[in-house]
Design an enzyme around this catalytic site. Structure first.
Site, PDB file in Angstrom:
ATOM      1  N   SER A 145      74.756  61.562  15.128  1.00  0.00           N
ATOM      2  CA  SER A 145      74.932  60.155  15.504  1.00  0.00           C
ATOM      3  C   SER A 145      73.692  59.646  16.239  1.00  0.00           C
ATOM      4  O   SER A 145      73.306  58.476  16.090  1.00  0.00           O
ATOM      5  CB  SER A 145      76.170  59.996  16.378  1.00  0.00           C
ATOM      6  OG  SER A 145      76.060  60.812  17.531  1.00  0.00           O
ATOM      7  N   ALA A 176      82.499  54.819  14.354  1.00  0.00           N
ATOM      8  CA  ALA A 176      82.722  56.132  13.730  1.00  0.00           C
ATOM      9  C   ALA A 176      83.807  56.930  14.454  1.00  0.00           C
ATOM     10  O   ALA A 176      84.585  57.650  13.826  1.00  0.00           O
ATOM     11  CB  ALA A 176      81.420  56.923  13.708  1.00  0.00           C
ATOM     12  N   GLY A 219      86.010  55.577  17.370  1.00  0.00           N
ATOM     13  CA  GLY A 219      87.190  54.762  17.666  1.00  0.00           C
ATOM     14  C   GLY A 219      87.896  54.306  16.398  1.00  0.00           C
ATOM     15  O   GLY A 219      89.134  54.290  16.331  1.00  0.00           O
ATOM     16  N   LYS A 270      80.258  71.264  25.255  1.00  0.00           N
ATOM     17  CA  LYS A 270      79.851  70.295  24.236  1.00  0.00           C
ATOM     18  C   LYS A 270      78.351  70.009  24.339  1.00  0.00           C
ATOM     19  O   LYS A 270      77.666  69.873  23.316  1.00  0.00           O
ATOM     20  CB  LYS A 270      80.653  68.995  24.400  1.00  0.00           C
ATOM     21  CG  LYS A 270      80.442  67.994  23.252  1.00  0.00           C
ATOM     22  CD  LYS A 270      81.232  68.371  22.027  1.00  0.00           C
ATOM     23  CE  LYS A 270      80.841  67.623  20.754  1.00  0.00           C
ATOM     24  NZ  LYS A 270      80.939  66.165  20.831  1.00  0.00           N
TER      25      LYS A 270
END
Lengths: 319, 319
Positions: B267, B17, B19, B197
């Protein structure tokens, strides 16, 4: 034998894993038992109740079952074996069943569940709480599978959960249960008994849902066990703030019993799997409120409450 | 345009998803890109890469794809787009790809992921971290579905995460990405960028698994949102202990962005659903260690770590 006399009449509200099991045992032992059922009413009326148990299963082909309290007789002991999420129905369910001296026995987990019921039934009738140490499931209509344990800790409610001692009425009820093989712990302090039960229910019921796990998986995994023990520490701190100090010995025994218990999906996990409402307020919300009232920090309990409240509202459908 | 010259050669380790998306964009813009793929190698060799995107999808019928680093050329920039759970493979994957002056760019979430890589590549090569603000999924072999956002915050690693400023090399890489339409935030302090993040990843990745929920369900439910904000407060407290104070403004903006974001399965949730190992150590375990080193109490982060560790070990199969 006293329990064979018809003098003490029992109503069982909720004929599921708890009410179905204990009610069937009482009837099997000769008590006069009247069951309220809802979805299983037709089946039970036709086929009776079936109990599977390692102690020896049995079938009751004919039971006194009702779809409404309006047709039930007034009873000496009204056993409430509904989920706490249905306690708002008690306002209409209880009055038709009560004599001037009935006792209401709540076989329910959680905290503060007696308070509302005591208001409902008035000062002259007794309210008791019963904490069931039992692994049992309803596996079909009128069909209870008893897996392990069966004892009940019964204590009497007094205002603000003041320790109420052991009344003659509690002793009589205890003897009815013991006569049919149910060990009864007579609790002179219902609040202490409730906190001791919450020590188990909070970690293991709650995490069984979050972790999609059986009790054995949790107790034998380092992080899940540590989180369970962290939650137990928080619950003990709340109990202590209400002058109920729980001994290390009691905690150690509870953990040891859980280690050797057969793999078990908790009732809360089954509720979640079947998209039924979980008892989040009674078991998690009320203890959390009690913690906040006393200023006791309980962050992991709070996180669990927040998670379960979300799951209860987003992923359960109805009860 | 510089990015059309073949002088800067990119390796992409992990064609999923992240790379697959960024590598395809770089190649589409004219860069010389070499992809390492594993399970999708045969498919990509035959059919190339397909990117669906609201910005305009595209297909690359022919890409330079490899099943092993042994056949890949040495590259100026090695982009690591593996999951952090696979970083133990970098010891064998990186050396064959490095020139004396290669840069390794880790497009990975979590904390402390550069430390091990910096040891591997030695003092004379640069290590950078990239935090991807993107919603994208791999929906089939060589098939990336880009849903929303795409910017990357890139910062250079220096020992102990000392602020490293903006090097010429970082600027050049940023320009390669920007030339193909990827907005780049140049972070002069990688550690601050990582904590910012984590403010998102810790609540929303973690709880998306625990609550079986999309981001919109969590941000719009009172208890789930409160728990998310409680976790954010704990993460901010750890960051502050490392002299990275995160402004209220940044937190408010992040929450507001999440409110308006399209419903998104994170993810980590997809990993869990597909029984792949989740990145629990990098995203939760390392921040928790950092908290303990400084004596910062983070009980809700710890509870989440304990829960996810259990789920990772009991319910995931392999990677």
């Amino acid at each position: 034998m006293e329990h064979l006399s018809p003098s003490r009449r029992y109503a069982i509200l909720g004929t599921g894993a708890i009410g179905g099991y204990y009610g069937a045992c009482l009837q099997q032992g000769g008590c006069d038992v009247h069951f309220l059922a809802r979805s299983d009413y037709d089946h039970i009326r036709t086929h009776g109740l079936q109990v599977d148990s390692p102690d020896g299963g049995f079938t009751l082909p004919s039971v006194q079952v009702y779809a409404s309290v309006d047709h039930m007789p007034r009873c000496d002991v009204v056993v409430v074996a509904l989920k706490t999420t249905q306690n708002h129905f008690l306002e209409t369910l209880l009055p038709p069943l009560l004599t001037a001296e009935s006792t209401v026995l709540l076989l329910q987990n959680g905290l503060d569940v007696e308070v509302h019921v005591a208001d409902l039934v008035g000062d002259r009738r007794r309210v008791m709480g019963g904490l069931c140490f039992i692994c049992s499931n309803k596996v079909g209509p009128g069909h209870i599978q008893h897996l392990d344990y069966k004892s009940i800790a019964i204590g009497e409610y007094a205002q603000n959960y003041a320790p109420a001692g052991i009344s003659d009425e509690l002793e009589s009820i205890a003897q009815d249960f013991e006569a049919v093989g149910i060990p009864i712990i007579r609790a002179d302090d219902l609040l202490r008994a409730r906190w001791k039960k919450l020590l188990w229910n909070i970690p293991f019921n709650g995490l069984s849902v979050i972790l999609n796990a059986t009790t054995d998986q949790m107790i034998h995994h380092p992080e899940a066990r540590q989180l369970s023990e962290d939650l137990i520490d928080e619950v003990r701190a709340i109990a202590a703030a209400y002058d109920r100090v729980i001994d290390d010995h009691d905690v150690d025994k509870m953990l040891a019993d859980t280690e050797t218990m057969k793999p078990y999906r908790t009732s809360m996990k089954l509720d979640f799997e079947h998209q039924r409402e979980m008892e989040v307020d009674a078991i998690f919300g009320n203890p959390l409120k009690a913690a906040k009232l006393k200023g006791i920090p309980t962050p992991k309990l709070e996180a669990l409450y927040q998670q379960l409240t979300f799951l209860n509202q987003i992923h359960s459908r109805s009860d």
